[in-house]
Motif scaffolding. Structure first.
Motif, mmCIF file in Angstrom:
data_model
loop_
_atom_site.group_PDB
_atom_site.id
_atom_site.type_symbol
_atom_site.label_atom_id
_atom_site.label_comp_id
_atom_site.label_asym_id
_atom_site.label_seq_id
_atom_site.Cartn_x
_atom_site.Cartn_y
_atom_site.Cartn_z
ATOM 1 N N VAL A 277 36.952 41.671 29.621
ATOM 2 C CA VAL A 277 36.616 43.204 29.430
ATOM 3 C C VAL A 277 36.291 43.770 30.643
ATOM 4 O O VAL A 277 36.380 44.947 31.097
ATOM 5 C CB VAL A 277 35.626 43.383 28.170
ATOM 6 C CG1 VAL A 277 35.153 44.928 28.297
ATOM 7 C CG2 VAL A 277 36.326 42.950 27.120
ATOM 8 N N MET A 278 35.027 43.108 31.501
ATOM 9 C CA MET A 278 34.389 43.532 32.616
ATOM 10 C C MET A 278 35.352 43.843 33.663
ATOM 11 O O MET A 278 35.378 44.803 34.530
ATOM 12 C CB MET A 278 33.185 42.752 32.851
ATOM 13 C CG MET A 278 32.151 42.852 32.168
ATOM 14 S SD MET A 278 30.615 42.051 32.765
ATOM 15 C CE MET A 278 30.769 40.464 32.356
ATOM 16 N N ILE A 284 30.534 48.340 32.211
ATOM 17 C CA ILE A 284 29.760 48.985 31.048
ATOM 18 C C ILE A 284 30.356 48.579 29.895
ATOM 19 O O ILE A 284 29.726 48.733 28.750
ATOM 20 C CB ILE A 284 29.671 50.565 31.406
ATOM 21 C CG1 ILE A 284 28.756 51.106 30.248
ATOM 22 C CG2 ILE A 284 30.953 51.162 31.283
ATOM 23 C CD1 ILE A 284 27.054 50.740 30.471
ATOM 24 N N TRP A 285 31.741 48.576 29.602
ATOM 25 C CA TRP A 285 32.428 48.400 28.526
ATOM 26 C C TRP A 285 32.118 46.755 27.820
ATOM 27 O O TRP A 285 32.722 46.532 26.561
ATOM 28 C CB TRP A 285 34.041 48.547 28.727
ATOM 29 C CG TRP A 285 34.143 49.922 28.969
ATOM 30 C CD1 TRP A 285 34.460 50.454 30.413
ATOM 31 C CD2 TRP A 285 34.197 50.927 28.012
ATOM 32 N NE1 TRP A 285 34.777 51.823 30.147
ATOM 33 C CE2 TRP A 285 34.446 52.253 28.869
ATOM 34 C CE3 TRP A 285 33.802 51.078 26.876
ATOM 35 C CZ2 TRP A 285 34.205 53.690 28.409
ATOM 36 C CZ3 TRP A 285 33.784 52.601 26.150
ATOM 37 C CH2 TRP A 285 33.879 53.491 26.976
ATOM 38 N N ALA A 286 31.576 45.880 28.680
ATOM 39 C CA ALA A 286 31.083 44.846 28.008
ATOM 40 C C ALA A 286 29.591 44.980 27.459
ATOM 41 O O ALA A 286 29.074 44.377 26.330
ATOM 42 C CB ALA A 286 31.245 43.633 28.972
ATOM 43 N N ALA A 287 28.833 45.718 28.257
ATOM 44 C CA ALA A 287 27.333 45.835 28.089
ATOM 45 C C ALA A 287 27.141 46.726 27.000
ATOM 46 O O ALA A 287 26.244 46.195 26.100
ATOM 47 C CB ALA A 287 26.690 46.065 29.446
ATOM 48 N N GLY A 326 27.989 36.807 22.121
ATOM 49 C CA GLY A 326 28.877 36.250 22.817
ATOM 50 C C GLY A 326 29.735 37.255 23.786
ATOM 51 O O GLY A 326 30.219 36.871 25.027
ATOM 52 N N LEU A 327 29.871 38.484 23.241
ATOM 53 C CA LEU A 327 30.464 39.668 24.165
ATOM 54 C C LEU A 327 29.552 39.791 25.572
ATOM 55 O O LEU A 327 30.031 40.552 26.198
ATOM 56 C CB LEU A 327 30.673 40.719 23.525
ATOM 57 C CG LEU A 327 31.706 40.550 22.405
ATOM 58 C CD1 LEU A 327 31.800 42.101 21.793
ATOM 59 C CD2 LEU A 327 33.051 40.254 23.058
ATOM 60 N N SER A 328 28.430 39.310 25.268
ATOM 61 C CA SER A 328 27.693 39.638 26.525
ATOM 62 C C SER A 328 27.499 38.407 27.636
ATOM 63 O O SER A 328 26.696 38.480 28.599
ATOM 64 C CB SER A 328 26.021 39.840 26.176
ATOM 65 O OG SER A 328 25.360 38.687 25.695
ATOM 66 N N PRO A 403 30.564 50.790 40.386
ATOM 67 C CA PRO A 403 31.792 51.618 40.201
ATOM 68 C C PRO A 403 32.045 51.755 38.628
ATOM 69 O O PRO A 403 31.708 50.975 37.811
ATOM 70 C CB PRO A 403 32.853 50.956 41.073
ATOM 71 C CG PRO A 403 32.056 49.989 41.861
ATOM 72 C CD PRO A 403 31.030 49.724 41.226
ATOM 73 N N LYS A 404 32.861 52.721 38.182
ATOM 74 C CA LYS A 404 32.958 53.115 36.798
ATOM 75 C C LYS A 404 34.160 51.826 36.499
ATOM 76 O O LYS A 404 34.275 51.380 35.217
ATOM 77 C CB LYS A 404 33.672 54.180 36.411
ATOM 78 C CG LYS A 404 32.372 55.300 36.501
ATOM 79 C CD LYS A 404 33.094 56.680 36.192
ATOM 80 C CE LYS A 404 32.190 57.827 36.182
ATOM 81 N NZ LYS A 404 32.376 59.224 35.714
ATOM 82 N N ARG A 405 35.222 51.523 37.441
ATOM 83 C CA ARG A 405 35.957 50.556 37.120
ATOM 84 C C ARG A 405 35.831 49.480 37.893
ATOM 85 O O ARG A 405 35.378 49.716 39.114
ATOM 86 C CB ARG A 405 37.293 51.157 37.363
ATOM 87 C CG ARG A 405 37.727 51.943 36.076
ATOM 88 C CD ARG A 405 39.207 52.564 36.262
ATOM 89 N NE ARG A 405 40.083 51.600 35.887
ATOM 90 C CZ ARG A 405 40.591 51.281 34.843
ATOM 91 N NH1 ARG A 405 40.058 51.935 33.829
ATOM 92 N NH2 ARG A 405 41.551 50.254 34.723
ATOM 93 N N PRO A 406 36.190 48.208 37.868
ATOM 94 C CA PRO A 406 35.955 46.936 38.887
ATOM 95 C C PRO A 406 37.046 47.227 39.945
ATOM 96 O O PRO A 406 37.780 47.873 39.892
ATOM 97 C CB PRO A 406 36.403 45.654 37.665
ATOM 98 C CG PRO A 406 37.258 46.515 36.841
ATOM 99 C CD PRO A 406 36.749 47.769 36.684
ATOM 100 N N VAL A 407 36.492 46.704 41.222
ATOM 101 C CA VAL A 407 37.242 46.724 42.289
ATOM 102 C C VAL A 407 38.453 46.044 42.260
ATOM 103 O O VAL A 407 38.586 44.922 41.801
ATOM 104 C CB VAL A 407 36.385 46.441 43.402
ATOM 105 C CG1 VAL A 407 37.144 46.212 44.789
ATOM 106 C CG2 VAL A 407 34.905 47.273 43.592
#
Length: 407
Positions: A277-278, A284-287, A326-328, A403-407
């Motif tokens: 997900v990250m 942020i979408w995993a946290a 688990g998701l964290s 960044p809002k999205r991963p590099v």
């Protein structure tokens, strides 16, 4: 050579952890003193993070891991032969210190050598390696105890694992040489406390030391570090609250162990999903789902203690907390790696891990204090509120520093 030493160290540590209070009582400790001796492991890890950062910066990840392996052997021998409670507690503290050094060395290696496009998956796998070892270690210890009839035999698992780690790391292929250091194309941490995001290469002060690093990065450590500490606190509270909740409901030990075991299995099964997900959608979408799920789970659990179906709600909310935890998996490692400066990341990672470990160490104390003063349901609700506050912090500060999205 990247993950195998981590699994081995976690196996040895996982075999010893459940037996520390038992051995402490055999050495004359009462229940409260046994709990204090067990907490020496967490205290050692908390105290070891910053010195470990200095060690990694000076001698490198590989030799820091060798140092941690040798010191773990000393700690294992100390626990095995300690004639008094004080010496046993000192050996437990040393093991926690070694865990900090070993974990930070591997964290620093992954930070500088894993490409950002799959960094979260790599670090989630690293977190999963720790979880696998801690999950399997107690079973190895139980088998040895069954064969030998003494709980001291669990120390042999630690000694064997540490004894394998040292030559494996020292004489095996060196991943530091086969994997060149990568400089991140973008950065999120700040070299000075300007409060602004820095993009492009990050200007850093080479060899600036731990204290100067903490000061230079005080803004991000205070902001995102507080949210990370909240996540660590919620994780730690889960391990304390669930057994206490089962006891407060009058459940027998086997039922409590079954619920906690199923929760741990769910937790372990989901560790890789967090990294996916990250990397695909952003950190942020995993946290956020993890914190919201654990916060809602704690708050909902706090309202069910006196219901007719309290046991059913206990099992259900324990499963929810297992999914959230688990998701964290890997989140704290990934945030630390993303925020660390390109050069000399070890000092920053030592500060980051100290913050997160402080949150984990504080949570049991908060739960104990609120339970003693008022009730366990209120303590559970308080930890739910901590999770929601941490989620709010991630929402507020993650877009600013990463960044809002991963590099």
């Amino acid at each position: 050579m990247v993950y195998a030493p981590t699994v081995l160290f976690a196996l040895g540590e996982g075999a010893v952890i459940p037996l520390i209070p038992v051995i402490a009582t055999r050495l004359g400790a009462d229940v409260s003193m046994a709990a204090l001796v067990a907490s020496a492991l967490v205290i050692g890890q908390l105290c070891g993070n910053i010195p470990a950062g200095v060690l990694v910066a000076r001698i490198g990840e590989r030799f820091t891991m060798v140092f941690a392996g040798i010191a773990s052997v000393i700690a294992g021998v100390g626990m095995l032969l300690a004639p008094s409670l004080v010496l046993f507690a000192a050996a437990v503290f040393l093991l926690g210190f070694c865990a900090a050094a070993f974990g930070l060395a591997r964290h620093a290696f992954m930070t500088t050598r894993v490409p950002p496009r799959f960094r979260a998956r790599a670090l989630s796998l690293l977190g999963g390696s720790f979880r696998f070892g801690v999950f399997i270690g107690p079973f190895l210890a139980a088998g040895l105890i069954q064969l030998t009839g003494t709980e001291m035999s669990s120390m042999w698992v630690l000694l064997a694992c540490a004894g394998v780690i040292v030559p494996l790391v020292l004489f095996g292929p060196d991943p530091e040489k086969s994997n060149p250091v990568l400089l991140k194309p973008t950065g999120a941490a700040v070299a000075e406390d300007s409060g602004e995001v820095v993009t492009g290469s990050i200007p850093t002060i080479d060899q600036q030391g731990v204290l100067r690093t903490m000061w230079a990065y005080r803004a991000v450590l205070l902001r995102l570090g507080s949210s990370a500490a909240a996540l660590s606190a919620v994780r730690s509270a889960r391990q304390v609250i669930l057994p206490l909740w089962g006891v407060s409901l009058g459940l027998d030990a086997s039922t409590i162990a079954l619920v906690v075991g199923v929760t741990g299995a769910i937790d372990f099964a989901l560790f890789y999903a967090s990294g996916q997900v990250m990397d695909r959608f952003g950190r942020i979408w995993a946290a956020m789902p993890a914190m919201l799920m654990m916060g809602a789970g704690f708050i909902a659990l706090s309202l069910t203690h006196d219901l007719d179906e309290a046991t059913m709600w206990f099992a259900l909310m324990a499963a929810v907390l297992g999914v959230g935890n688990g998701l964290s998996s890997g989140i704290l490692l990934t945030f630390g790696a993303d925020l660390a400066p390109e050069r000399e990341p070890a000092a920053f990672l030592g500060s980051w891990r100290t913050l997160t470990d402080a949150g984990g160490a504080a949570a049991p104390l908060i739960v104990a204090a609120v339970t003693a003063a008022v009730s366990l349901p209120l303590a559970t609700g308080v930890m739910g509120a901590v999770a929601l506050l941490g989620a709010a912090g991630f929402v507020r500060w993650t877009p600013r520093y990463l960044p809002k999205r991963p590099v």
